[in-house]
Design an enzyme around this catalytic site. Structure first.
Site, mmCIF file in Angstrom:
data_model
loop_
_atom_site.group_PDB
_atom_site.id
_atom_site.type_symbol
_atom_site.label_atom_id
_atom_site.label_comp_id
_atom_site.label_asym_id
_atom_site.label_seq_id
_atom_site.Cartn_x
_atom_site.Cartn_y
_atom_site.Cartn_z
ATOM 1 N N ASP A 13 38.434 9.212 25.826
ATOM 2 C CA ASP A 13 39.308 10.218 26.422
ATOM 3 C C ASP A 13 40.600 10.336 25.614
ATOM 4 O OD1 ASP A 13 39.988 11.904 28.884
ATOM 5 O OD2 ASP A 13 41.707 10.529 28.843
ATOM 6 N N GLU A 36 37.158 12.637 22.377
ATOM 7 C CA GLU A 36 37.648 13.909 22.901
ATOM 8 C C GLU A 36 38.851 14.380 22.089
ATOM 9 O OE1 GLU A 36 39.754 16.261 26.513
ATOM 10 O OE2 GLU A 36 40.366 14.267 25.872
HETATM 11 C C1 QV4 Z 1 52.558 16.638 36.602
HETATM 12 C C2 QV4 Z 1 53.153 17.833 35.852
HETATM 13 C C3 QV4 Z 1 53.645 17.409 34.476
HETATM 14 C C4 QV4 Z 1 54.673 16.322 34.647
HETATM 15 C C5 QV4 Z 1 54.111 15.169 35.479
HETATM 16 C C6 QV4 Z 1 55.239 14.182 35.723
HETATM 17 O O1 QV4 Z 1 52.128 18.845 35.690
HETATM 18 O O2 QV4 Z 1 54.202 18.502 33.778
HETATM 19 O O3 QV4 Z 1 55.026 15.829 33.361
HETATM 20 O O4 QV4 Z 1 53.532 15.630 36.717
HETATM 21 O O5 QV4 Z 1 54.971 13.295 36.699
HETATM 22 C C7 QV4 Z 1 47.409 15.293 36.770
HETATM 23 C C8 QV4 Z 1 47.994 16.588 37.325
HETATM 24 C C9 QV4 Z 1 49.264 16.961 36.576
HETATM 25 C C10 QV4 Z 1 50.271 15.819 36.684
HETATM 26 C C11 QV4 Z 1 49.614 14.568 36.105
HETATM 27 C C12 QV4 Z 1 50.509 13.349 36.225
HETATM 28 O O6 QV4 Z 1 47.024 17.616 37.206
HETATM 29 O O7 QV4 Z 1 49.805 18.149 37.123
HETATM 30 O O8 QV4 Z 1 51.406 16.143 35.899
HETATM 31 O O9 QV4 Z 1 48.384 14.285 36.828
HETATM 32 O O10 QV4 Z 1 50.718 13.021 37.556
HETATM 33 C C13 QV4 Z 1 43.022 15.109 33.842
HETATM 34 C C14 QV4 Z 1 43.494 16.458 34.374
HETATM 35 C C15 QV4 Z 1 44.996 16.536 34.469
HETATM 36 C C16 QV4 Z 1 45.522 15.353 35.264
HETATM 37 C C17 QV4 Z 1 45.116 14.109 34.482
HETATM 38 C C18 QV4 Z 1 45.624 12.810 35.093
HETATM 39 O O11 QV4 Z 1 43.003 17.481 33.541
HETATM 40 O O12 QV4 Z 1 45.373 17.745 35.124
HETATM 41 O O13 QV4 Z 1 46.938 15.444 35.419
HETATM 42 O O14 QV4 Z 1 43.676 14.035 34.487
HETATM 43 O O15 QV4 Z 1 45.203 12.676 36.397
HETATM 44 C C19 QV4 Z 1 44.831 18.221 26.752
HETATM 45 C C20 QV4 Z 1 44.467 16.895 26.120
HETATM 46 C C21 QV4 Z 1 43.103 16.384 26.563
HETATM 47 C C22 QV4 Z 1 42.938 16.459 28.084
HETATM 48 C C23 QV4 Z 1 43.237 17.879 28.523
HETATM 49 C C24 QV4 Z 1 43.137 18.044 30.013
HETATM 50 O O16 QV4 Z 1 44.512 16.967 24.728
HETATM 51 O O17 QV4 Z 1 42.971 15.062 26.122
HETATM 52 O O18 QV4 Z 1 44.550 18.254 28.138
HETATM 53 N N1 QV4 Z 1 41.619 16.015 28.493
HETATM 54 C C25 QV4 Z 1 41.355 14.631 28.941
HETATM 55 C C26 QV4 Z 1 40.418 14.582 30.138
HETATM 56 C C27 QV4 Z 1 41.126 15.145 31.328
HETATM 57 C C28 QV4 Z 1 42.293 14.264 31.693
HETATM 58 C C29 QV4 Z 1 42.973 13.684 30.548
HETATM 59 C C30 QV4 Z 1 42.565 13.874 29.252
HETATM 60 C C31 QV4 Z 1 44.011 12.699 30.814
HETATM 61 O O19 QV4 Z 1 39.232 15.242 29.844
HETATM 62 O O20 QV4 Z 1 40.255 15.292 32.433
HETATM 63 O O21 QV4 Z 1 43.262 15.044 32.446
HETATM 64 O O22 QV4 Z 1 43.316 11.462 30.936
HETATM 65 O O23 QV4 Z 1 44.121 19.271 26.130
#
Ligand code: QV4
Ligand code: CA
Length: 500
Positions: A210, A247
Site C-alpha cells: 500500500d 501501489e
Molecule cells: C482527513 C482530511 C485530511 C486531513 C486529515 C487530518 O481529509 O485532509 O489531513 O483528516 O486528520 C481517511 C479519510 C480522510 C481523513 C483520513 C485521516 O477518508 O478524509 O483525512 O482518513 O483521518 C484510504 C482512503 C482514505 C482514508 C485512508 C485512511 O482512501 O480516504 O482517509 O484510507 O483511512 C493517493 C495515494 C494512494 C492511496 C490513494 C487513496 O497515492 O496511495 O490516495 N491509496 C492507498 C489505499 C487507500 C488508502 C491509502 C492508500 C492509505 O489504496 O485505500 O486510503 O493507506 O492516490
C-alpha cells in the site's frame, strides 16, 4: 588466476542477487492459473470456504485480502479504517490470527494463493483515545503506538502532502494526515520485516504494498531483500520469493514515476484502469484496442498488475475519476473485464465488491460492527449486500478462458472500423465484442477446429448441452458470429473446452 576468481565471485553474487530480485515478479500461482481476485473486506472464514467451493474449482489463482493487521476502530466503521494501522497484531474485523492461518492453509490446499495488502507507509491519523480492532491503544497525536512499539522517533516530522510535483513531500510528509513512518530507520525496517516474515511463515504468497509511491524505493529495496523465501512447509518451491505488487498511482504529470519501482516488483497499472474505462464507456473506439499494451503507455506486461477498477477508484478515491467502470455499469463492466481477461497483456486482478451508496460506507454488517457473510444464490451470484463480481458467469468464465489460452498470442484481429472487434488466441480460443449501437452479425475466422461450441458469456456447457448461444464452426474455421444490441451482454467467447 586471482582476477578470474574475483570475476567468478562477482558473477556468483550477481547471479544470486538477480535471481533473488527476479523472483519477486512471479505470483507463484499453482500451474494453469493466471488471475487473482480482490475479496474486499471479506472475513477469513468466508474466504476459506470460497477457496474450497468456488475459487479453486473455477481456476482462480489467488486472493488479495484486505489488510490483516490491527487497525483503528473509526466511528460508523468506514471501510477505510483498515488503512489506519495501530499494530501488527493479526486481529481485524475479518478475523483473528488463527482464522487467518486456517484460511491460508485451506486456500493453498486447493491451489489458491493468498496475497496480503500490507500498510507500512504510515500508522493512523489523529484520533483521540485511539483503540484498535485487537484492543490495543495508541496516542497518535504524540506518534505513540506502544503495541508495535513505535514512538515519535520512528516517524517523519509532520507536514502535509499538497504538492505531488515534489517527491520529498510525497514521500516524507503525511498522506491525508496519516502519521508517516520513516522507513530508512533500522527499527522501522525491523518491525516491517518481522511483520512480513510472520505472514510468510503462515503461508502467504506475496504482498500488495500500500502507498508504495509514498516510500523511497531504496528503503523498500532494503526491506524486500530481507524478507524470507516462501514457506516450503506450505508447499512453495525452495527459494521461491514472495510476489510483490506495489501501489503506485501514476497517470502522468507527477514527480514520482511508476518506473522507479519496476526493478523491485510489479506495479499497479492505473493507466490500464483509466483507459479500459474510457474505451468501454464509448469515449474511445474499440478498434484502437489493436495495440493494447505498452503502446498505450502501460508498463511492460510482466511488470503490470492490471484491473478494471480497484477498491479506491470504484468509489472515487485515489485517482481516475469519472472514466472508471464499476459494477453499477454492469454491461460495460463485464465487457471491459472480458477484454482484459481475453487479452494476453498483464497480470490480471478481478475486483469483488460490496454494494455502496456513499464512498465511506463499510461492508455489510450484522449489527453495525461485525461483518456479515455473503449469501449465495442458485445462479452463483451473491446477495446480502455483497456484489461478488467474481461470481458473475461472464467474469468467472473468462478467468477460465484466460487459463485455457495461456501462452498463445493474438491472431486474426478483426474490426468493423468502429466498435465491433474479434480475435483468436492461437488456435485455442476466440472472442468477439459489440460496442456499437447496432447488431453484429457476420462470418469471422475463429481459428478453432470444426464443431459446435457453447458461448461461455451467455451460458455454460452443461450435461444436456449449452445453456447459452451455440456457435457452429465450419471446416475452414469460420463461423457466423452474432451479438445483437438487445442482448444482455456485448461479448461472445468460445474456446476448445467449450466444444459440445
Ligand atoms: C482527513 C482530511 C485530511 C486531513 C486529515 C487530518 O481529509 O485532509 O489531513 O483528516 O486528520 C481517511 C479519510 C480522510 C481523513 C483520513 C485521516 O477518508 O478524509 O483525512 O482518513 O483521518 C484510504 C482512503 C482514505 C482514508 C485512508 C485512511 O482512501 O480516504 O482517509 O484510507 O483511512 C493517493 C495515494 C494512494 C492511496 C490513494 C487513496 O497515492 O496511495 O490516495 N491509496 C492507498 C489505499 C487507500 C488508502 C491509502 C492508500 C492509505 O489504496 O485505500 O486510503 O493507506 O492516490
Ligand atoms: Ca511516506
Amino acid at each position: 588466476m586471482f582476477l578470474s576468481k574475483v570475476s567468478l565471485c562477482l558473477t556468483l553474487i550477481f547471479v544470486l542477487c538477480s535471481r533473488n530480485i527476479e523472483a519477486q515478479f512471479n505470483p507463484n500461482y499453482a500451474s494453469g492459473r493466471t488471475t487473482m481476485v480482490h475479496l474486499f473486506e471479506w472475513k477469513w472464514d468466508d474466504i476459506a470456504v470460497e477457496c474450497e467451493n468456488f475459487l479453486g474449482p473455477k481456476g482462480f489463482g489467488g486472493v488479495q485480502v484486505s489488510p490483516v493487521n490491527e487497525n483503528v476502530v473509526a466511528a460508523s466503521r468506514p471501510w477505510w479504517e483498515r488503512y489506519q494501522p495501530i499494530s501488527y497484531l493479526l486481529t481485524t474485523r475479518s478475523g483473528n490470527e488463527q482464522q487467518f492461518a486456517d484460511m491460508v492453509r485451506r486456500c493453498n490446499n486447493v491451489g489458491v494463493r493468498i496475497f496480503v495488502d500490507v500498510v507500512f507507509n504510515h500508522m493512523t491519523g489523529d484520533n483521540v483515545n485511539a483503540r484498535g480492532t485487537g484492543g490495543s491503544t495508541a496516542d497518535p497525536s504524540n506518534k505513540s503506538f506502544p503495541a508495535v512499539p513505535y514512538s515519535n522517533l520512528d516517524f517523519h516530522p509532520t507536514c502535509s502532502i499538497n504538492n505531488y510535483n515534489d517527491k520529498y513531500e510525497v514521500r516524507n510528509c503525511e498522506l491525508v494526515g496519516l502519521k508517516d513512518l520513516d522507513q530508512s530507520k533500522s527499527w522501522v525496517q525491523d518491525r516491517v520485516v518481522d511483520f512480513l516474515n510472520h505472514l510468510i511463515s503462515l503461508g502467504v504468497a506475496g504482498f500488495r504494498v500500500d502507498a508504495a509511491k509514498h516510500m523511497w524505493p531504496e528503503d523498500l529495496e532494503k526491506i524486500y531483500n530481507r524478507v524470507n523465501n516462501l514457506s516450503t512447509t506450505h508447499g512453495f518451491d525452495t527459494g521461491a520469493r514472495p510476489f510483490i505488487f506495489q501501489e503506485v498511482i501514476d497517470l502522468g504529470g507527477e514527480a514520482v514515476s511508476k518506473n522507479e519501482y519496476t526493478n523491485l516488483g510489479v506495479v499497479t497499472e492505473f493507466a490500464h484502469s483509466n483507459s479500459i474505462g474510457k474505451v468501454f464507456r464509448g469515449k474511445d473506439q474499440l478498434r484502437w484496442l489493436i495495440n493494447w499494451g505498452p503502446q498505450w503507455g502501460f508498463l511492460n506486461s510482466d511488470r503490470a498488475l492490471i484491473f478494471v477498477d480497484n477498491h479506491d477508484n470504484q468509489r472515487g478515491h485515489g485517482a481516475g475519476g469519472a472514466d472508471i467502470l464499476n459494477y453499477k455499469t454492469s454491461k460495460q463492466y463485464k465487457m471491459a473485464s472480458a477484454f482484459m481477461l481475453a487479452h494476453p497483456f498483464g497480470i490480471t486482478r478481478v475486483m469483488s465488491s460490496f454494494a455502496f451508496d456513499n464512498t465511506d460506507q463499510g461492508p455489510p454488517t450484522t449489527d453495525g460492527q461485525n461483518i456479515a457473510s455473503p449469501i449465495f444464490n442458485d445462479d452463483n451470484s451473491c446477495s446480502g449486500g455483497w456484489v461478488c463480481e467474481h461470481r458473475w458467469r461472464q467474469i468467472y468464465n473468462m478467468v477460465g478462458f484466460r487459463n485455457i489460452v495461456a501462452g498463445t498470442a493474438i491472431q486474426n484481429w478483426w474490426d468493423n472500423g468502429s466498435n465491433q472487434i474479434a480475435f483468436c488466441r492461437g488456435s485455442k480460443g476466440f472472442v468477439a465484442f459489440n460496442g456499437d449501437s447496432y447488431d453484429l452479425n457476420t462470418s469471422l475466422q475463429t481459428c478453432l477446429p470444426a464443431g459446435t461450441y457453447c458461448d461461455i458469456i451467455s451460458g455454460v456447457k452443461s450435461d444436456s448441452g449449452c445453456t447459452g448461444k451455440r456457435v457452429e464452426v465450419g471446416s475452414d474455421g469460420r463461423a457466423t458470429i452474432s451479438i445483437t444490441q438487445a442482448e444482455e451482454d456485448g461479448t461472445l467467447a468460445i474456446h476448445f473446452e467449450s466444444k459440445l
